[in-house]
Design an enzyme around this catalytic site. Structure first.
Site, PDB file in Angstrom:
ATOM      1  N   HIS A  90      12.018   0.390  -0.003  1.00  0.00           N
ATOM      2  CA  HIS A  90      11.050   1.107   0.824  1.00  0.00           C
ATOM      3  C   HIS A  90       9.638   0.689   0.453  1.00  0.00           C
ATOM      4  O   HIS A  90       9.248   0.718  -0.715  1.00  0.00           O
ATOM      5  CB  HIS A  90      11.206   2.615   0.650  1.00  0.00           C
ATOM      6  CG  HIS A  90      10.277   3.404   1.523  1.00  0.00           C
ATOM      7  ND1 HIS A  90      10.421   3.447   2.905  1.00  0.00           N
ATOM      8  CD2 HIS A  90       9.168   4.135   1.246  1.00  0.00           C
ATOM      9  CE1 HIS A  90       9.465   4.191   3.417  1.00  0.00           C
ATOM     10  NE2 HIS A  90       8.686   4.623   2.438  1.00  0.00           N
ATOM     11  N   SER A  91       8.850   0.306   1.456  1.00  0.00           N
ATOM     12  CA  SER A  91       7.456  -0.087   1.274  1.00  0.00           C
ATOM     13  C   SER A  91       7.381  -1.229   0.257  1.00  0.00           C
ATOM     14  O   SER A  91       8.040  -2.251   0.444  1.00  0.00           O
ATOM     15  CB  SER A  91       6.631   1.140   0.864  1.00  0.00           C
ATOM     16  OG  SER A  91       5.252   0.925   1.048  1.00  0.00           O
ATOM     17  N   MET A  92       6.601  -1.090  -0.821  1.00  0.00           N
ATOM     18  CA  MET A  92       6.549  -2.155  -1.816  1.00  0.00           C
ATOM     19  C   MET A  92       7.944  -2.529  -2.300  1.00  0.00           C
ATOM     20  O   MET A  92       8.218  -3.694  -2.626  1.00  0.00           O
ATOM     21  CB  MET A  92       5.690  -1.733  -3.001  1.00  0.00           C
ATOM     22  CG  MET A  92       5.552  -2.794  -4.089  1.00  0.00           C
ATOM     23  SD  MET A  92       4.869  -2.181  -5.652  1.00  0.00           S
ATOM     24  CE  MET A  92       6.344  -1.436  -6.395  1.00  0.00           C
TER      25      MET A  92
END
Length: 254
Positions: free
Chosen positions: A95-97
């Site tokens: 998720h995300s980074m």
């Protein structure tokens, strides 16, 4: 304490062990996030899937460790630790980074283990070649806090507490440093299917940005848009886990 001094088990948290599970799902948290973000996921997935969350250094029970100095070091350490656990089909969810970290770990797996990766989920993150340094207004401690508040989610609410903010800042500084310095190096695409997921109201990632993950696999690609913002994972959890369960079923294996 350096990350090199920690045993391999320090990198992973399996909150609901399922030794007989057919597939192991590795979950990679967002910047400032921790393994605990995935604590309840096993309850929403079939018994055939074991959820194993990655715990980056510098947070929660690894608070005494320095955050990774750069993406290459973080990826190398996770890859070394993950190899013994690739003893069955695995999937990566980032998720995300965490999507960037998961992608780089997938690329770094020993060649003989790469076929074990049966599905890659990229969540709320632009494709690697589209990642850019943060706007100058989001640098420094004040900028980091502004950025997180703009993203929303439970983490933003926690940072309103000065004591919690002080505890969280070292890991946030480290993670935002990873984001700031990351540069994609072109290479061979993944061999497994890729599912990219984004929230309908994510102000930092439009569906078109996430669609570019299609270039990173020689297998099937799909884009899914779920209700919510950047942290749709907190508000559309049931829908997300349903998606994961479906894609990890044997019928969807390559």
């Amino acid at each position: 304490m350096s990350t090199a001094a920690r045993p391999h088990a320090a990198w992973f948290r399996t909150f609901a062990p399922r030794p007989a599970a057919e597939t192991r799902l590795f979950c990679f948290p967002h910047a400032g996030g921790a393994a605990s973000a995935f604590r309840g996921w096993a309850a929403g997935l079939p018994a055939s899937v074991e959820v194993t969350a990655v715990q980056y250094p510098g947070r929660q029970d690894r608070y005494d460790e320095d955050p990774a100095p750069d993406m290459a070091t973080l990826v190398a350490d996770i890859t070394e630790a993950i190899v013994p656990l690739v003893d069955r089909p695995v999937a990566f969810f980032g998720h995300s980074m965490g999507a960037t970290v998961a992608y780089e770990v997938a690329r770094a797996l020993p060649r003989e283990l790469r076929p074990a990766l049966v599905r890659f989920f990229a969540s709320a993150r632009r494709a690697p070649d589209a990642c850019r340094p943060l706007d100058p207004g989001f640098r420094g401690d004040d900028g980091i806090v502004r950025y997180i508040r703009a993203l929303g989610g439970s983490g933003a609410a926690l940072l309103a507490d000065p004591e919690l903010l002080e505890v969280a800042l070292p890991a946030l500084r480290g993670d935002f440093g990873l984001i700031e310095t990351y540069r994609h190096v072109p290479g061979a695409p993944l061999m497994c299917p890729v599912t990219a997921v984004v929230g309908t109201d994510d102000s930092h990632n439009a569906p078109a940005d996430v669609q570019r993950w299609a270039r990173y696999t020689t297998s099937a690609f799909e884009l899914r848009v779920l209700p919510g913002g950047h942290f749709y994972t907190e508000t559309a959890t049931e829908e997300l886990l349903g998606l994961l369960a479906g894609r990890l079923a044997p019928a969807h294996r390559p």
